[in-house]
Design an enzyme around this catalytic site. Structure first.
Site, PDB file in Angstrom:
ATOM      1  N   ASP A  13       0.869  -1.231  -0.159  1.00 42.50           N
ATOM      2  CA  ASP A  13      -0.039  -0.115   0.069  1.00 42.50           C
ATOM      3  C   ASP A  13       0.862   1.274  -0.128  1.00 42.50           C
ATOM      4  O   ASP A  13       0.475   2.569   0.555  1.00 42.50           O
ATOM      5  CB  ASP A  13      -0.936   0.005   0.966  1.00 42.50           C
ATOM      6  CG  ASP A  13      -1.872  -0.980   1.154  1.00 42.50           C
ATOM      7  OD1 ASP A  13      -2.143  -1.713   0.064  1.00 42.50           O
ATOM      8  OD2 ASP A  13      -2.315  -1.639   2.264  1.00 42.50           O
ATOM      9  N   GLY A  40      -4.616  -4.302  -3.855  1.00 38.63           N
ATOM     10  CA  GLY A  40      -5.424  -3.074  -4.101  1.00 38.63           C
ATOM     11  C   GLY A  40      -4.495  -2.059  -4.472  1.00 38.63           C
ATOM     12  O   GLY A  40      -4.046  -1.276  -3.580  1.00 38.63           O
ATOM     13  N   HIS A  41      -4.464  -1.644  -5.751  1.00 33.62           N
ATOM     14  CA  HIS A  41      -3.588  -0.561  -6.058  1.00 33.62           C
ATOM     15  C   HIS A  41      -4.730   0.726  -6.684  1.00 33.62           C
ATOM     16  O   HIS A  41      -5.418   0.624  -7.724  1.00 33.62           O
ATOM     17  CB  HIS A  41      -2.905  -0.827  -7.492  1.00 33.62           C
ATOM     18  CG  HIS A  41      -1.906  -1.911  -7.041  1.00 33.62           C
ATOM     19  ND1 HIS A  41      -0.979  -2.383  -7.825  1.00 33.62           N
ATOM     20  CD2 HIS A  41      -1.673  -2.604  -5.871  1.00 33.62           C
ATOM     21  CE1 HIS A  41      -0.279  -3.262  -7.213  1.00 33.62           C
ATOM     22  NE2 HIS A  41      -0.602  -3.315  -6.020  1.00 33.62           N
ATOM     23  N   ARG A 143       2.678 -28.838  -6.474  1.00 35.17           N
ATOM     24  CA  ARG A 143       2.714 -29.529  -8.169  1.00 35.17           C
ATOM     25  C   ARG A 143       0.964 -30.069  -8.158  1.00 35.17           C
ATOM     26  O   ARG A 143       0.850 -31.256  -9.017  1.00 35.17           O
ATOM     27  CB  ARG A 143       3.488 -30.506  -8.405  1.00 35.17           C
ATOM     28  CG  ARG A 143       4.886 -29.715  -8.608  1.00 35.17           C
ATOM     29  CD  ARG A 143       6.094 -30.529  -8.094  1.00 35.17           C
ATOM     30  NE  ARG A 143       6.117 -31.139  -6.758  1.00 35.17           N
ATOM     31  CZ  ARG A 143       6.876 -32.135  -6.481  1.00 35.17           C
ATOM     32  NH1 ARG A 143       7.771 -32.667  -7.113  1.00 35.17           N
ATOM     33  NH2 ARG A 143       6.680 -32.308  -5.031  1.00 35.17           N
ATOM     34  N   GLN A 222       1.868  -5.912  -3.266  1.00 35.73           N
ATOM     35  CA  GLN A 222       2.415  -6.126  -1.735  1.00 35.73           C
ATOM     36  C   GLN A 222       3.632  -5.202  -1.649  1.00 35.73           C
ATOM     37  O   GLN A 222       3.838  -4.277  -2.284  1.00 35.73           O
ATOM     38  CB  GLN A 222       2.465  -7.481  -1.580  1.00 35.73           C
ATOM     39  CG  GLN A 222       1.352  -8.554  -1.322  1.00 35.73           C
ATOM     40  CD  GLN A 222       0.654  -8.757  -2.542  1.00 35.73           C
ATOM     41  OE1 GLN A 222       1.438  -9.554  -3.194  1.00 35.73           O
ATOM     42  NE2 GLN A 222      -0.547  -8.697  -2.879  1.00 35.73           N
ATOM     43  N   ARG A 303      -5.513   0.320   8.596  1.00 33.04           N
ATOM     44  CA  ARG A 303      -3.998   0.145   8.478  1.00 33.04           C
ATOM     45  C   ARG A 303      -3.406   0.420   9.664  1.00 33.04           C
ATOM     46  O   ARG A 303      -3.732   1.671  10.241  1.00 33.04           O
ATOM     47  CB  ARG A 303      -3.595   0.546   7.168  1.00 33.04           C
ATOM     48  CG  ARG A 303      -4.046   0.190   6.023  1.00 33.04           C
ATOM     49  CD  ARG A 303      -3.341   1.212   4.747  1.00 33.04           C
ATOM     50  NE  ARG A 303      -3.990   0.563   3.491  1.00 33.04           N
ATOM     51  CZ  ARG A 303      -4.026   1.302   2.323  1.00 33.04           C
ATOM     52  NH1 ARG A 303      -3.823   2.624   2.362  1.00 33.04           N
ATOM     53  NH2 ARG A 303      -4.595   0.902   1.202  1.00 33.04           N
TER      54      ARG A 303
HETATM   55  P1  GDP Z   1      -0.617   0.416  -3.621  1.00 31.25           P
HETATM   56  O1  GDP Z   1      -1.289  -0.913  -3.016  1.00 31.25           O
HETATM   57  O2  GDP Z   1       0.875   0.562  -3.272  1.00 31.25           O
HETATM   58  O3  GDP Z   1      -1.037   0.829  -4.969  1.00 31.25           O
HETATM   59  O4  GDP Z   1      -1.276   1.595  -2.777  1.00 31.25           O
HETATM   60  P2  GDP Z   1      -2.990   1.657  -2.268  1.00 31.25           P
HETATM   61  O5  GDP Z   1      -3.453   2.303  -3.443  1.00 31.25           O
HETATM   62  O6  GDP Z   1      -3.480   0.513  -1.476  1.00 31.25           O
HETATM   63  O7  GDP Z   1      -2.964   2.727  -1.069  1.00 31.25           O
HETATM   64  C1  GDP Z   1      -2.197   4.174  -1.119  1.00 31.25           C
HETATM   65  C2  GDP Z   1      -3.334   5.085  -0.889  1.00 31.25           C
HETATM   66  O8  GDP Z   1      -2.691   6.362  -0.774  1.00 31.25           O
HETATM   67  C3  GDP Z   1      -4.443   5.236  -1.875  1.00 31.25           C
HETATM   68  O9  GDP Z   1      -5.789   5.541  -1.264  1.00 31.25           O
HETATM   69  C4  GDP Z   1      -4.019   6.315  -2.895  1.00 31.25           C
HETATM   70  O10 GDP Z   1      -5.079   7.088  -3.560  1.00 31.25           O
HETATM   71  C5  GDP Z   1      -3.198   7.309  -1.732  1.00 31.25           C
HETATM   72  N1  GDP Z   1      -2.233   7.951  -2.224  1.00 31.25           N
HETATM   73  C6  GDP Z   1      -1.104   7.629  -3.104  1.00 31.25           C
HETATM   74  N2  GDP Z   1      -0.236   8.613  -3.161  1.00 31.25           N
HETATM   75  C7  GDP Z   1      -0.581   9.680  -2.236  1.00 31.25           C
HETATM   76  C8  GDP Z   1       0.041  10.777  -1.769  1.00 31.25           C
HETATM   77  O11 GDP Z   1       1.066  11.137  -2.138  1.00 31.25           O
HETATM   78  N3  GDP Z   1      -0.670  11.613  -0.519  1.00 31.25           N
HETATM   79  C9  GDP Z   1      -1.969  11.181  -0.278  1.00 31.25           C
HETATM   80  N4  GDP Z   1      -2.485  11.921   0.588  1.00 31.25           N
HETATM   81  N5  GDP Z   1      -2.763  10.075  -0.842  1.00 31.25           N
HETATM   82  C10 GDP Z   1      -1.774   9.217  -1.747  1.00 31.25           C
HETATM   83  P1  IMO Z   2      -0.965  -4.282  -2.354  1.00 28.72           P
HETATM   84  O1  IMO Z   2      -0.416  -4.704  -3.832  1.00 28.72           O
HETATM   85  C1  IMO Z   2      -0.980  -4.511   2.055  1.00 28.72           C
HETATM   86  C2  IMO Z   2      -1.091  -8.272   3.689  1.00 28.72           C
HETATM   87  C3  IMO Z   2      -2.450  -9.081   4.428  1.00 28.72           C
HETATM   88  C4  IMO Z   2      -1.804  -9.973   5.479  1.00 28.72           C
HETATM   89  C5  IMO Z   2      -0.474 -10.565   4.398  1.00 28.72           C
HETATM   90  C6  IMO Z   2      -0.981 -11.937   3.989  1.00 28.72           C
HETATM   91  O2  IMO Z   2      -2.048  -3.650  -2.179  1.00 28.72           O
HETATM   92  O3  IMO Z   2       0.268  -3.376  -1.698  1.00 28.72           O
HETATM   93  P2  IMO Z   2      -2.716 -12.810   1.872  1.00 28.72           P
HETATM   94  O4  IMO Z   2      -3.922 -12.496   1.452  1.00 28.72           O
HETATM   95  O5  IMO Z   2      -1.716 -12.411   0.779  1.00 28.72           O
HETATM   96  O6  IMO Z   2      -2.507 -14.097   2.256  1.00 28.72           O
HETATM   97  O7  IMO Z   2      -2.328 -11.846   3.096  1.00 28.72           O
HETATM   98  O8  IMO Z   2      -0.384  -9.828   3.650  1.00 28.72           O
HETATM   99  N1  IMO Z   2      -1.263  -8.080   2.416  1.00 28.72           N
HETATM  100  C7  IMO Z   2      -1.059  -7.003   1.944  1.00 28.72           C
HETATM  101  N2  IMO Z   2      -0.954  -5.712   2.587  1.00 28.72           N
HETATM  102  N3  IMO Z   2      -1.045  -4.367   0.648  1.00 28.72           N
HETATM  103  C8  IMO Z   2      -1.130  -5.591  -0.022  1.00 28.72           C
HETATM  104  O9  IMO Z   2      -1.194  -5.548  -1.512  1.00 28.72           O
HETATM  105  C9  IMO Z   2      -1.434  -6.754   0.620  1.00 28.72           C
HETATM  106  N4  IMO Z   2      -1.564  -8.078   0.202  1.00 28.72           N
HETATM  107  C10 IMO Z   2      -1.455  -8.896   1.107  1.00 28.72           C
HETATM  108  O10 IMO Z   2      -2.991  -8.057   5.132  1.00 28.72           O
HETATM  109  O11 IMO Z   2      -1.064  -9.341   6.354  1.00 28.72           O
HETATM  110 MG    MG Z   3      -2.949  -1.455  -1.856  1.00 23.79          MG
END
Ligand code: GDP
Ligand code: IMO
Ligand code: MG
Length: 422
Positions: A13, A40-41, A143, A222, A303
């Site tokens: 995240d 979740g991106h 496997r 992740q 988080r």
């Molecule tokens: P990812 O999984 O690494 O793609 O990140 P996520 O989307 O799960 O979480 C990042 C969160 O921070 C999202 O809600 C983005 O919209 C937000 N975000 C990303 N960059 C910035 C930033 O520079 N400032 C703020 N305030 N929010 C950001």
């Molecule tokens: P992105 O790509 C943050 C965490 C889960 C849990 C552990 C194992 O959005 O950064 P799983 O479902 O893989 O068995 O969970 O990893 N986790 C993440 N935490 N961002 C993610 O993906 C995550 N994908 C899995 O919360 O602690």
């Molecule tokens: Mg994410």
């Protein structure tokens, strides 16, 4: 051309989706190499927000091909939902999405097994997203897995039935029927729907593209501290989230890896269980959560929030061979008088400036250096020439410690709120 890699340096995240979307115009192909719908991106532009789980974050740029690589695990139901959502927004996914034949399938029973496994663990649960990730990768390495390419085989249904029978044996008298009845039908329907996305021999495709001089970016999911080998085991995910995962998850040879862009937040977060040395269980942590909207993009869970952790970041830079950094969410710290940076840990009276083998079963006390906050709104900042001195000092300090330039600074969630420094 070599393949650039973009990945998370913390516990996920970090803002990977946002930066992939920002840099996509520089690339012909974006490829996911591991993970699955546990990711979740988030992308925000022109007033709209999109969360992507399995589809690479280049999907909104129509000239870019988006590849779901062999290292990814696919749940047809979530992928179908994601495609439908994009189609509603006018994105013609069938034109620029490709799936590797070697990507493994998440079966409905894998999700039940994930839930079962977490329940068995009780208090020691991983805090999984319950998307079936662990059980699917277990079947892959055991496997027994089923791959996307198997779906066109006349033996596909037999393979499916035989794996489901095995899973049911593992579940014993656990109440799984109610969890499966509706889902199985949807799962097969979704697989049928996915026939419109081309299934390809992606390792050949990628290597041909490399030879043809195409620009390719591998998008990690992740983060490094969730890596199955190098993360805070066992509180990790089940794939290699690090640069090396690109080689196995897309079929890119190590000598074809180019730049490695490491994404990190100006502070730190973690969702799910497991150690987090700089976690703030207080008002400051709560403030970061509220200001930064730190709630999971996949599960909606709070988080956990804390200060930036240099020993962990240095470890991530080393493991990934990071050549360029992107610092995210600096704006979240806009109102802080002071900012703490963890420089060391104390464990059993000993000082550590690196991430030791075990931070799971030992008490880790972080040691901090205090820096002055900038106390200014950064969200409208578009050039570092206008940046407050204290903010520049923070960047300089981190660059000095990590020994890698911070090429991108993000000051808000929108595509536009991004400063490219080099
Ligand atoms: P990812 O999984 O690494 O793609 O990140 P996520 O989307 O799960 O979480 C990042 C969160 O921070 C999202 O809600 C983005 O919209 C937000 N975000 C990303 N960059 C910035 C930033 O520079 N400032 C703020 N305030 N929010 C950001
Ligand atoms: P992105 O790509 C943050 C965490 C889960 C849990 C552990 C194992 O959005 O950064 P799983 O479902 O893989 O068995 O969970 O990893 N986790 C993440 N935490 N961002 C993610 O993906 C995550 N994908 C899995 O919360 O602690
Ligand atoms: Mg994410």
């Amino acid at each position: 051309m070599k393949v650039d890699v973009l990945l998370g340096l913390q516990w996920g995240d970090e803002g990977k989706g946002k930066i992939v979307d920002v840099v996509t115009p520089n690339y012909d192909i974006i490829g996911r190499f591991q993970g699955g719908p546990n990711a979740g991106h988030t992308l925000i532009f022109e007033g709209q927000k999109q969360v992507l789980h399995t589809i690479p974050s280049g999907i909104f740029r129509s000239n870019t091909v988006n590849l779901i690589g062999n290292g990814v695990v696919i749940d047809p139901i979530t992928l179908k939902a994601e495609i439908l959502e994009l189609e509603e927004k006018g994105v013609d996914v069938s034109k620029n999405l490709l799936i590797s034949k070697k990507a493994h399938l998440i079966l409905p029973t894998h999700k039940v097994l994930d839930k079962y496994s977490e329940e068995q663990k009780g208090k020691a649960k991983i805090g999984s997203t319950l998307k079936g990730i662990g059980p699917t990768y277990m079947d892959k390495t055991g496997r027994n897995g089923i791959r996307m390419g198997d779906t066109s085989s006349p033996k596909f249904k037999d393979k499916y039935d035989s794996l489901v029978t095995k899973h049911k044996k593992m579940l014993g008298d656990y109440e799984y029927q109610s969890l499966l009845s509706e889902v199985e039908k949807d799962w097969f329907e979704a697989l049928d729907f996915l026939k419109k996305v081309p299934l390809i021999d992606s390792e050949h495709y990628i290597n041909q593209a490399i030879n043809d001089g195409k620009k390719i970016l591998a998008e990690g999911a992740q983060g490094t501290l969730l890596d199955i080998d190098f993360g805070t085991y066992p509180f990790v995910t089940s794939s290699n989230t690090v640069t090396a995962g690109t080689c196995t998850g897309l079929g890119v040879a190590p000598n074809k890896i180019g730049d490695v862009i490491g994404i990190f937040k100006a502070y730190c977060t973690r969702v799910g269980s497991g150690p987090f040395p700089t976690e703030l269980d207080d008002e400051v942590g709560e403030n970061i959560r509220k200001i930064g909207h730190e709630y999971g993009a996949t599960t909606g869970r709070d988080r956990r929030c804390g200060w930036i952790d240099l020993p962990a970041l240095k470890y991530a830079v080393m493991i990934n061979g990071v050549t360029n950094l992107s610092m995210m969410k600096a704006d979240v710290l806009d109102t802080f008088e002071t900012i703490q940076v963890c420089t060391h840990y104390i464990i059993d009276g000993e000082t550590y400036d690196y991430l030791p083998y075990d931070i799971v079963s030992t008490e880790v006390t972080p040691v901090y250096t205090e820096l002055k906050g900038w106390n200014k709104d950064l969200t409208a900042l578009r050039s570092m020439d206008d940046a407050p001195k204290e903010f520049l000092d923070y960047i300089k300090y981190l660059e000095g410690e990590l020994n890698v330039p911070i090429g991108i600074v993000s000051v808000g969630p929108d595509r536009e709120q991004t400063i490219i420094r080099n």
